[in-house]
Design a protein around this motif. Structure first.
Motif, PDB file in Angstrom:
ATOM      1  N   ALA A  35       0.828  -1.206   0.000  1.00 41.32           N
ATOM      2  CA  ALA A  35       0.000   0.000   0.000  1.00 41.32           C
ATOM      3  C   ALA A  35       0.859   1.251   0.000  1.00 41.32           C
ATOM      4  N   THR A  36       2.005   1.189   0.657  1.00 39.02           N
ATOM      5  CA  THR A  36       2.860   2.370   0.787  1.00 39.02           C
ATOM      6  C   THR A  36       3.559   2.704  -0.514  1.00 39.02           C
ATOM      7  N   VAL A  37       4.129   1.703  -1.198  1.00 45.78           N
ATOM      8  CA  VAL A  37       4.942   2.005  -2.389  1.00 45.78           C
ATOM      9  C   VAL A  37       4.655   1.100  -3.589  1.00 45.78           C
ATOM     10  N   GLY A  38       3.752   0.145  -3.472  1.00 46.53           N
ATOM     11  CA  GLY A  38       3.580  -0.839  -4.542  1.00 46.53           C
ATOM     12  C   GLY A  38       2.592  -0.453  -5.619  1.00 46.53           C
ATOM     13  N   GLY A  39       1.452   0.090  -5.240  1.00 48.60           N
ATOM     14  CA  GLY A  39       0.417   0.391  -6.208  1.00 48.60           C
ATOM     15  C   GLY A  39      -0.511  -0.794  -6.429  1.00 48.60           C
ATOM     16  N   ALA A  40      -1.619  -0.544  -7.117  1.00 50.61           N
ATOM     17  CA  ALA A  40      -2.672  -1.547  -7.244  1.00 50.61           C
ATOM     18  C   ALA A  40      -2.249  -2.738  -8.090  1.00 50.61           C
ATOM     19  N   ASP A  41      -1.522  -2.482  -9.196  1.00 51.21           N
ATOM     20  CA  ASP A  41      -1.171  -3.596 -10.073  1.00 51.21           C
ATOM     21  C   ASP A  41      -0.158  -4.520  -9.415  1.00 51.21           C
ATOM     22  N   LEU A  42       0.846  -3.972  -8.729  1.00 47.68           N
ATOM     23  CA  LEU A  42       1.832  -4.817  -8.067  1.00 47.68           C
ATOM     24  C   LEU A  42       1.219  -5.544  -6.874  1.00 47.68           C
ATOM     25  N   THR A  43       0.299  -4.895  -6.183  1.00 51.01           N
ATOM     26  CA  THR A  43      -0.378  -5.555  -5.073  1.00 51.01           C
ATOM     27  C   THR A  43      -1.211  -6.733  -5.581  1.00 51.01           C
ATOM     28  N   ALA A  44      -1.918  -6.520  -6.684  1.00 55.80           N
ATOM     29  CA  ALA A  44      -2.720  -7.602  -7.264  1.00 55.80           C
ATOM     30  C   ALA A  44      -1.832  -8.754  -7.733  1.00 55.80           C
ATOM     31  N   MET A  45      -0.695  -8.440  -8.344  1.00 48.67           N
ATOM     32  CA  MET A  45       0.207  -9.496  -8.807  1.00 48.67           C
ATOM     33  C   MET A  45       0.748 -10.320  -7.652  1.00 48.67           C
ATOM     34  N   THR A  46       0.983  -9.671  -6.514  1.00 46.14           N
ATOM     35  CA  THR A  46       1.461 -10.412  -5.347  1.00 46.14           C
ATOM     36  C   THR A  46       0.403 -11.395  -4.867  1.00 46.14           C
TER      37      THR A  46
END
Length: 374
Positions: A244-255
């Motif tokens: 949430a701090t530095v990843g963004g929605a697309d990287l969070t979803a990929m994780t």
């Protein structure tokens, strides 16, 4: 997840390693084909890995791979740290949907179906097909150097969206995922995540991205990662908060996608630095998860090398592809398919297959006879 709540600790219990016993069985079967040990190089290792992942000996051929591309804009791109103008991920998405992007062209050549998932593309949702935008969390992610890229609620939604996409793919019969991104500013977010989790400075992980940047843009990117890193380090032990701090929605979803693929025993080929950064975060959540992934490629992005080294993943190819969009991972797909085909179809020899054929002589006996004759 227990009681419907999102508890990342649950993944430790849910994710098991591929079956090591079946991997040994696959190795034994390979030894009975009559080919010398090491004759097929890394294809042997890939075949054994697939046997364990599929829980099947002999291996089943890979027949239903899918290229899954998560898309999003990142606010940090407004600092001119990307070779693409800020807010232009929609162009990348449209190019993919029109079949004109390098990754989709290559997927078409390989007979691979493509799925694009919009998580934070900065355009009106009605400008893209509903099946692309139905998981969208927001328009663009926040500027990681000065603000959180997502709220806590948005981060959970994005993470769950990635899990849902993984479940949809597993339920649809996808037997191997090729994972890529369509992002603007995504490599800056990826570099920040890798630096935080590997304990390195910004300059060590700052690369030039898929579109390439000049020296001035590189310095701006390095400064953005440095500032993002200051914000990321205090929360790096809480992976969802870190995203949430530095990843963004697309990287969070990929994780979330990578972790749920491991839960569903769906193998994944990673593409470039963005997917590798997400994999590194996922490894912190569940240490067994990387056993379900392959590194499709290595290139000149320093954060990619750092992340793959930390996960002990060896790239399958080294063509230096930096364009993103799944291209590097797709180039590795034929190797994986070849390994599966060989492991599936090479016949085992009978137990006496190494015995001499009728009329043949033992080379050792021939040598003894030659010595006696002298």
């Amino acid at each position: 997840m227990r009681d419907g709540s999102l508890n990342l600790d649950d993944f430790e219990d849910l994710i098991e390693r591929p079956d090591s016993g079946l991997r040994r069985d696959a190795e034994d079967r390979r030894s009975r084909t009559g080919l010398p040990s090491g004759a097929l190089g890394r294809l042997d290792e890939l075949g054994e890995w697939l046997a364990a992942a599929q829980a099947s000996v002999p291996v089943r051929p890979v027949v239903s791979p899918r290229l899954v591309l998560f898309a999003g804009d990142h606010g940090v791109a407004g600092l001119d740290v990307s070779g693409h103008p800020a807010g232009t991920a929609a162009r990348l998405v449209r190019s993919a949907l029109d079949g004109e992007s390098p990754g989709v062209v290559l997927a078409r050549r390989l007979g691979v179906e493509v799925r694009v998932v919009d998580m934070a593309v900065d355009c009106p949702a009605d400008e893209l097909p509903p099946e692309v935008t139905r998981h969208r969390v927001r328009r663009s992610s926040g500027r990681l150097d000065v603000e959180d890229t997502l709220t806590a609620e948005e981060a959970e939604r994005a993470f769950r969206a990635g899990m849902a996409v993984a479940d949809e793919e597993a339920d649809a019969g996808t037997d191997l995922v090729v994972l890529g991104d369509l992002s603007v500013g995504g490599t800056t977010a990826a570099g920040t995540l890798v630096a935080a989790l590997c304990g390195t400075d910004a300059s060590v992980v700052t690369g030039r991205g898929g579109a390439g940047i000049d020296d001035l843009a590189w310095m701006r990117k390095c400064a953005a990662i440095r500032d993002g890193l200051r914000r990321a380090r205090p929360v790096q032990s809480d992976q969802l908060r870190l995203l949430a701090t530095v990843g963004g929605a697309d990287l969070t979803a990929m994780t979330g996608f990578l972790l749920q693929c491991a839960v569903r025993r769906t193998p994944v080929i990673l593409d470039g630095v963005v997917t590798a950064a997400c994999a590194l975060v996922a490894q912190r959540v569940a240490f067994r998860a990387p056993d379900w992934w392959l590194a499709g490629q290595g290139n000149e992005e320093p954060a990619l090398r750092k992340a793959l080294d930390r996960m002990a993943l060896e790239p399958l190819t080294g063509h230096g592809v930096a364009v993103g969009g799944g291209v590097g991972a797709l180039l590795a797909l034929p190797l994986v398919q070849a390994a599966a085909q060989l492991a599936a179809e090479l016949p085992e020899r009978d137990g006496d297959a190494d015995a001499a054929e009728p009329g043949a002589t033992d080379p050792a006996e021939d040598a003894d006879a030659a010595l006696d004759a002298t």
